[in-house]
Design an enzyme around this catalytic site. Structure first.
Site, PDB file in Angstrom:
ATOM      1  N   HIS A  47      -2.661   8.145  -1.126  1.00  0.00           N
ATOM      2  CA  HIS A  47      -2.998   6.898  -0.430  1.00  0.00           C
ATOM      3  C   HIS A  47      -4.253   7.136   0.409  1.00  0.00           C
ATOM      4  CE1 HIS A  47       1.318   5.035  -0.440  1.00  0.00           C
ATOM      5  NE2 HIS A  47       0.970   5.521  -1.624  1.00  0.00           N
ATOM      6  N   GLU A  49      -4.971   6.485   3.429  1.00  0.00           N
ATOM      7  CA  GLU A  49      -4.699   7.054   4.752  1.00  0.00           C
ATOM      8  C   GLU A  49      -4.480   8.558   4.673  1.00  0.00           C
ATOM      9  OE1 GLU A  49      -3.165   4.425   3.237  1.00  0.00           O
ATOM     10  OE2 GLU A  49      -1.953   3.348   4.691  1.00  0.00           O
TER      11      GLU A  49
END
Length: 145
Positions: A47, A49
């Site tokens: 992801h 993040e």
């Protein structure tokens, strides 16, 4: 958020779910930028993040990112929220709310638990309509194909 949206757009062009993230330090210097790469890396943990947190920590050394702000186009999931707490990120700014898999304002609300050791400042809904529009257009392309 402009940088995160650009990363999300780039991810979409590569066939990834259009989520982008940018990590900045206390002075506003950009430390890392990424879009989702779960398909490209065949890694469900890739992801945006997670990628920027790992990259910034690698570049800076040390264990924590306690002076940093994470800006992301979509409300973080439980995995990412857990990582944000573990890295001790100071502030999280996100765009679109995610009632289905979000874990900050929805679902498990990771930062609201007494057992969460670090609770960042959270600002949600920043440019929500722009972030949501990018996601909706991406998923609509599958329905119309």
């Amino acid at each position: 958020m402009d940088i995160a949206l650009a990363a999300a757009s780039t991810a979409a062009e590569s066939g990834e779910v259009p989520v982008g993230a940018v990590l900045t330090d206390a002075t506003g210097n950009v430390l890392a930028v990424a879009g989702n790469r779960t398909e490209a890396e065949a890694d469900p943990a890739a992801h945006a993040e997670m990628l920027v947190l790992a990259e910034a920590r690698r570049l800076r050394g040390g264990k924590y990112l306690s002076d940093c702000t994470l800006t992301v186009t979509l409300e973080p999931c439980a995995m990412c929220a857990g990582a944000i707490a573990a890295f001790r990120v100071r502030k999280v700014v996100f765009g679109a709310y995610d009632p289905k898999t979000g874990a900050v304002e929805h679902g498990p609300r990771v930062f609201s638990h007494a057992t969460t050791h670090h609770k960042p400042e959270v600002i949600g809904g920043v440019r929500d309509s722009d972030c949501s529009a990018l996601l909706k257009a991406f998923f609509a392309s599958f329905r119309n194909a």
